[in-house]
Motif scaffolding. Structure first.
Motif, PDB file in Angstrom:
ATOM      1  N   UNK A 183       0.664  -1.253  -0.043  1.00 10.72           N
ATOM      2  CA  UNK A 183      -0.007  -0.007  -0.231  1.00 10.72           C
ATOM      3  C   UNK A 183       0.677   1.394  -0.302  1.00 10.72           C
ATOM      4  N   UNK A 184       1.978   1.251  -0.161  1.00 13.49           N
ATOM      5  CA  UNK A 184       3.062   2.220   0.006  1.00 13.49           C
ATOM      6  C   UNK A 184       2.560   3.342  -1.280  1.00 13.49           C
ATOM      7  N   UNK A 185       2.058   2.885  -2.274  1.00 14.35           N
ATOM      8  CA  UNK A 185       1.896   3.739  -3.122  1.00 14.35           C
ATOM      9  C   UNK A 185       0.407   4.129  -3.232  1.00 14.35           C
ATOM     10  N   UNK A 186      -0.459   3.626  -2.281  1.00 19.50           N
ATOM     11  CA  UNK A 186      -1.928   3.968  -2.402  1.00 19.50           C
ATOM     12  C   UNK A 186      -2.077   5.042  -1.382  1.00 19.50           C
ATOM     13  N   UNK A 187      -2.252   6.333  -1.693  1.00 20.10           N
ATOM     14  CA  UNK A 187      -2.077   7.741  -0.951  1.00 20.10           C
ATOM     15  C   UNK A 187      -3.247   7.515  -0.059  1.00 20.10           C
ATOM     16  N   UNK A 188      -4.446   6.899  -0.413  1.00 21.05           N
ATOM     17  CA  UNK A 188      -5.402   6.896   0.810  1.00 21.05           C
ATOM     18  C   UNK A 188      -5.238   5.998   1.741  1.00 21.05           C
ATOM     19  N   UNK A 189      -4.165   5.303   1.456  1.00 23.67           N
ATOM     20  CA  UNK A 189      -4.002   4.510   2.564  1.00 23.67           C
ATOM     21  C   UNK A 189      -2.850   4.931   3.489  1.00 23.67           C
ATOM     22  N   UNK A 190      -1.880   5.794   3.104  1.00 22.79           N
ATOM     23  CA  UNK A 190      -0.886   6.404   3.477  1.00 22.79           C
ATOM     24  C   UNK A 190      -1.101   7.726   4.264  1.00 22.79           C
TER      25      UNK A 190
END
Length: 157
Positions: A67-74
């Motif tokens: 999820x590192x590239x999933x801004x909603x998760x980060x």
């Protein structure tokens, strides 16, 4: 014991500071930082304490590598780390943002987000006929409007 207190003190202050953090951009005094900065910037202390902002971020993000590239998760963890860095800067008497904090975030980005690429939308050039119509229309309207204004001004006299 004193080393432990040194390590825990900024975290305790950060938790308290999240609720009572100084000025916001909506207030008039936001840009007047000299009024609130009574201590000299302690860059050594800032370098030591800013790593405490990284620890919770790393603890949450390291387990979610997919999820590192999933801004909603980060975004939640990143925002908390940013708030912590701002508070630690304020606590150590340094302005925010500053070069130390900037380098800290560059390290974070290179460690976690270096492989995240955004897909760029490639726009094709419009057809020549469309460009011609969109260019000629206003060019032709200008003399018509000018002559209309001149004609109306003569009618009043």
């Amino acid at each position: 014991m004193t080393r432990l207190m040194q390590m825990l003190f900024p975290l305790l202050l950060w938790g308290w500071g999240k609720q009572t953090l100084g000025n916001t951009e909506d207030e008039d005094e936001f840009q007047n930082q000299e009024m609130y900065n009574i201590f000299q910037c302690n860059e050594t202390l800032l370098l030591d304490y800013i790593t405490y902002c990284w620890v919770p971020f790393h603890g949450e993000i390291a387990m979610q590598k997919e999820n590192w590239c999933n801004w909603t998760k980060v975004t939640r963890y990143y925002s908390e780390m940013s708030e912590c860095a701002e508070y630690v800067s304020e606590f150590t008497g340094c302005y925010f943002p500053n070069m130390i904090v900037e380098n800290f975030f560059v390290q974070i980005h290179s460690q976690y987000f270096s492989n995240c690429t955004t897909e760029e939308v490639v726009y094709a050039d419009p057809q020549g006929e469309l460009v011609l119509v969109l260019t000629i229309t206003p060019v032709c309207l200008i003399p018509i409007l000018v002559s209309l204004v001149v004609w109306k001004s003569k009618v009043k006299e």
